[in-house]
Design an enzyme around this catalytic site. Structure first.
Site, PDB file in Angstrom:
ATOM      1  N   CYS A 328       0.829  -1.130  -0.017  1.00 57.13           N
ATOM      2  CA  CYS A 328      -0.137   0.027  -0.061  1.00 57.13           C
ATOM      3  C   CYS A 328       0.841   1.433  -0.012  1.00 57.13           C
ATOM      4  CB  CYS A 328      -1.132   0.121   1.279  1.00 57.13           C
ATOM      5  SG  CYS A 328      -1.223  -1.471   1.942  1.00 57.13           S
ATOM      6  N   ARG A 357       7.292 -10.882   5.393  1.00 57.16           N
ATOM      7  CA  ARG A 357       6.776 -10.772   6.703  1.00 57.16           C
ATOM      8  C   ARG A 357       7.391 -11.655   7.560  1.00 57.16           C
ATOM      9  NH1 ARG A 357       0.124 -10.078   5.528  1.00 57.16           N
ATOM     10  NH2 ARG A 357       0.619  -8.128   4.191  1.00 57.16           N
ATOM     11  N   GLN A 375       1.363 -10.556  -3.195  1.00 53.11           N
ATOM     12  CA  GLN A 375       0.147 -10.138  -3.028  1.00 53.11           C
ATOM     13  C   GLN A 375      -0.528  -9.664  -4.366  1.00 53.11           C
ATOM     14  OE1 GLN A 375      -0.171  -7.603   0.505  1.00 53.11           O
ATOM     15  NE2 GLN A 375      -1.424  -9.174   1.113  1.00 53.11           N
ATOM     16  N   ASP A 377      -2.439  -7.045  -4.981  1.00 54.35           N
ATOM     17  CA  ASP A 377      -2.684  -6.214  -4.552  1.00 54.35           C
ATOM     18  C   ASP A 377      -3.652  -5.008  -5.688  1.00 54.35           C
ATOM     19  OD1 ASP A 377      -2.740  -5.591  -1.659  1.00 54.35           O
ATOM     20  OD2 ASP A 377      -0.664  -5.564  -1.925  1.00 54.35           O
ATOM     21  N   HIS A 379      -5.363  -1.073  -5.255  1.00 52.80           N
ATOM     22  CA  HIS A 379      -5.671  -0.051  -4.436  1.00 52.80           C
ATOM     23  C   HIS A 379      -6.813   0.924  -5.361  1.00 52.80           C
ATOM     24  CE1 HIS A 379      -2.133  -1.376  -2.362  1.00 52.80           C
ATOM     25  NE2 HIS A 379      -2.831  -1.405  -1.323  1.00 52.80           N
ATOM     26  N   LYS A 461     -14.716  -4.213   6.352  1.00 51.41           N
ATOM     27  CA  LYS A 461     -14.306  -5.012   5.220  1.00 51.41           C
ATOM     28  C   LYS A 461     -15.127  -6.222   4.986  1.00 51.41           C
ATOM     29  CE  LYS A 461     -11.375  -8.462   8.235  1.00 51.41           C
ATOM     30  NZ  LYS A 461     -10.362  -9.106   8.449  1.00 51.41           N
ATOM     31  N   HIS A 507      -8.482  -1.306  -0.358  1.00 54.76           N
ATOM     32  CA  HIS A 507      -7.521  -2.211  -0.273  1.00 54.76           C
ATOM     33  C   HIS A 507      -8.335  -3.410  -1.094  1.00 54.76           C
ATOM     34  CE1 HIS A 507      -4.366  -0.147   2.219  1.00 54.76           C
ATOM     35  NE2 HIS A 507      -5.675   0.297   2.667  1.00 54.76           N
TER      36      HIS A 507
END
Length: 644
Positions: A328, A357, A375, A377, A379, A461, A507
């Protein structure tokens, strides 16, 4: 007095309990009324009812029912273990997603002990004990009750005096908040599944305990089905199949950081290609952001304060940097590269970004739990009035993606605002966001579950829990609304009036982690991938050396048409070559000999041993090209064989 049960009114005498109400409603079968809520709070069945109470009974089919049922079963397990090994020290025993476990100190057992434990469990169940709750008046009284158990006393020290309770069943008692099932006879089937080591309170610096996993059901048939499911799951284990099919590996030199092999990359690229096509159809743009970024960025995003312990940090030229744990912040910097007009919004920005991570070594699990992953991802930066439409479009996109893999069953969950003091954003923003998500879900028309207070601190979410071929659920897609990062990075867009306004952001991940979804697919298909993502869709099998050139000639034609294939020109017999191809779960085996060379044909056999014999090569190629282009889940040749 009047009690409301499932929106219906029931008249009960004063002094009636939940147990009395369950009996009146004939909810006495083992799977029925295994838990109950009064005015939204789970309660024991001896709880006395008051006029106007709202009661909900939970069966074993309900998530809350399973949780209470399995936690009660964990107490039965602990009681059995202490009867067999009185010197063992019980610590904690929670319900988990599938069953329960209990951790013990001063205990060493092996699989040979499982039958003995299960036999003692049956003795306890035959006693049909009723769990009874007792409240302690203060910590001193509680500590005195558990004076010989240092683990329980440590837990007690961290509790508020007003909430310390213990549950008794026969000679066994345990520190527990509860509630429990009304009587232990509701447990009709019980099995010990496995044992392992576990650190006290998941702290690697603390003592190693013995963990015993178990499962229990209100019906023996359910246990039989579950054990069968476990056996099927073992056959589909992605770690085993990943090695057998040469798809990926995990090396000691990089624990938790998968190596994707060439055959695995065929699947990997197909996953990305599919989603990129969907992105193009839905007007996404794609970016790539750096893997290593400065400490200041992570301070600005909030990760340095809240997530530092999970980040890999490095010093370069006396300045601290971190490998990104999330994509992000990089997208925020991209957005700020230029000034944006309202006409550009919503701006849908995708990134297949690698992230790192830290996970404890004991938690690592093949592709399912890793330290390095990608990921998918995106946005979506938008005006507030776009929320419902954009959320609906993402739901539609996820549905389309999953159905391409034959996954058309999933559960939707909406998680709402946590405790107000622990969130950011105004009441109006939260109401607008939550209504937007609810509106999109209502428009989609599929039932969904509401998890009150389980949203992120920065917004509500939606989660997708997909169901695989064995009926197991996996949380994959997530759609999160965020007020925080647009504010932290001071994002703006130019409104029609010329005023600079703050956008709202979504997200969004669909696969979630590509590595994890890859692992899910391996198990979902049991390694038998549909042709369009198969690592090796076709294998040519020459009968003798003189047929090798013909096989390689056909291989080149196929590869020019984008079909992953190879030739087994080893010295093995044809039967052994076919067996090897079946073990690798190759979709189509094409045997070529003198007759096939002469007729420009191939002899076709599928991986499920359906033999079609001699077929025209050009026709076969045209058929499988169509199968690949359409991303078909069923082989046209296997279908035809079935029709015959």
């Amino acid at each position: 007095m009047i009690i409301r049960v499932n929106k219906k009114e029931e008249e009960m005498p004063e002094g009636s309990s939940l147990s009395d109400l369950a009996k009146k409603l004939h909810l006495t079968a083992p799977h029925q009324a295994v838990a109950a809520s009064v005015n939204g709070l789970l309660k024991d069945f001896e709880t006395l009812l008051q006029n106007g109470d709202e009661v909900t009974f939970w069966s074993f089919e309900d998530a809350k029912g399973k949780e209470v049922f399995w936690h009660s079963a964990s107490h039965v397990l602990a009681q059995a273990v202490l009867r067999l090994w009185p010197e063992a020290i019980p610590t904690i025993g929670p319900a988990i997603e599938n069953g329960f476990y209990y951790d013990f100190a001063n205990l060493k057992i092996s699989e040979e002990d499982f039958e003995k434990i299960e036999k003692e469990v049956q003795n306890i169940l035959a006693e049909n004990l009723r769990p009874k709750r007792e409240m302690f008046r203060n910590k001193k009284e509680a500590l005195l009750a558990f004076t010989k158990n240092p683990y329980k006393t440590e837990l007690i020290e961290g509790l508020e005096e007003s909430s310390i309770s213990v549950y008794h069943q026969g000679e066994f008692f345990d520190l527990c908040l509860g509630p429990h099932i009304p009587y232990l006879g509701k447990i009709k089937a019980f099995a010990v599944l496995k044992t392992s080591g576990a650190y006290w309170r998941a702290d690697q610096t603390r003592e190693m305990l013995t963990r015993i996993y178990g499962i229990a059901f209100p019906d023996k048939k359910l246990l039989k089905e579950y054990l069968h499911l476990l056996e099927e799951a073992k056959k589909r284990d992605h770690k085993m199949l990943g090695q057998q099919l040469d798809l990926f590996s995990i090396k000691e030199e990089a624990p938790g950081m998968p190596f994707i092999h060439p055959k695995g990359m065929v699947i990997w690229e197909n996953l990305i290609c599919l989603e990129r096509e969907l992105h193009t159809e839905n007007n996404y743009v794609e970016i790539k952001t750096p893997l290593l970024m400065s400490k200041e960025l992570w301070i600005q995003s909030g990760h340095w304060l809240h997530y530092k312990q999970n980040m890999y940090i490095s010093e370069v030229e006396k300045h601290e940097y971190a490998l990104k744990p999330m994509n992000c912040p990089g997208c925020m910097l991209f957005y700020k590269s230029t000034l944006h007009s309202y006409r550009e919004l919503p701006l849908r920005v995708a990134e297949f970004g690698p992230v790192h991570r830290h996970e404890a070594s004991g938690a690592l699990n093949g592709l399912f739990r890793v330290r390095s992953f990608h990921q998918d991802d995106a946005h979506i930066i938008m005006k507030p009035e776009d929320i419902e439409t954009e959320i609906f479009n993402v739901i539609r996109l996820a549905d389309q993606l999953y159905k391409t893999f034959g996954i058309d069953s999933y559960r939707l969950e909406l998680s709402t605002r946590p405790e107000k003091s622990k969130t950011i954003g105004s009441d109006a923003e939260w109401e607008m966001a939550t209504n937007g998500l609810k509106g999109a879900l209502d428009k989609w028309g599929q039932p969904y579950r509401i998890n009150e207070g389980d949203g992120a601190f920065y917004g509500p979410k939606i989660d997708f829990h997909i169901r695989d071929a064995l009926g197991r659920t996996w949380q994959c897609a997530t759609i999160q609304l965020d007020f925080s990062l647009p504010a932290k990075f001071d994002l703006h867009y130019v409104a029609p009036s010329g005023e600079h306004k703050r956008p709202v952001m979504i997200h969004r991940v669909l696969y979630g982690s590509l590595e994890r979804f890859f692992g899910i697919l391996i198990e979902h298909f049991a390694g038998k991938f549909p042709f369009w993502i198969s690592p090796i869709g076709v294998r040519f099998i020459p009968v003798a050396d003189r047929h090798n050139d013909y096989a390689h000639e056909l291989r080149k034609i196929m590869q020019k048409n984008g079909i992953p294939c190879d030739v087994d020109d080893s010295n093995e017999s044809v039967g052994k070559k076919i067996r090897n191809a079946q073990l690798l779960k190759i979709n189509y085996m094409l045997t070529v000999g003198d007759q096939e060379m002469s007729n420009k044909t191939v002899s076709l056999r599928t991986r499920d041993n359906v033999v079609h014999g001699e077929v025209d090569f050009s026709h076969f190629l045209a058929t499988i090209k169509k199968e690949k282009e359409e991303r078909s889940l069923v082989s046209p040749f296997e279908t035809k064989a079935g029709e015959k």
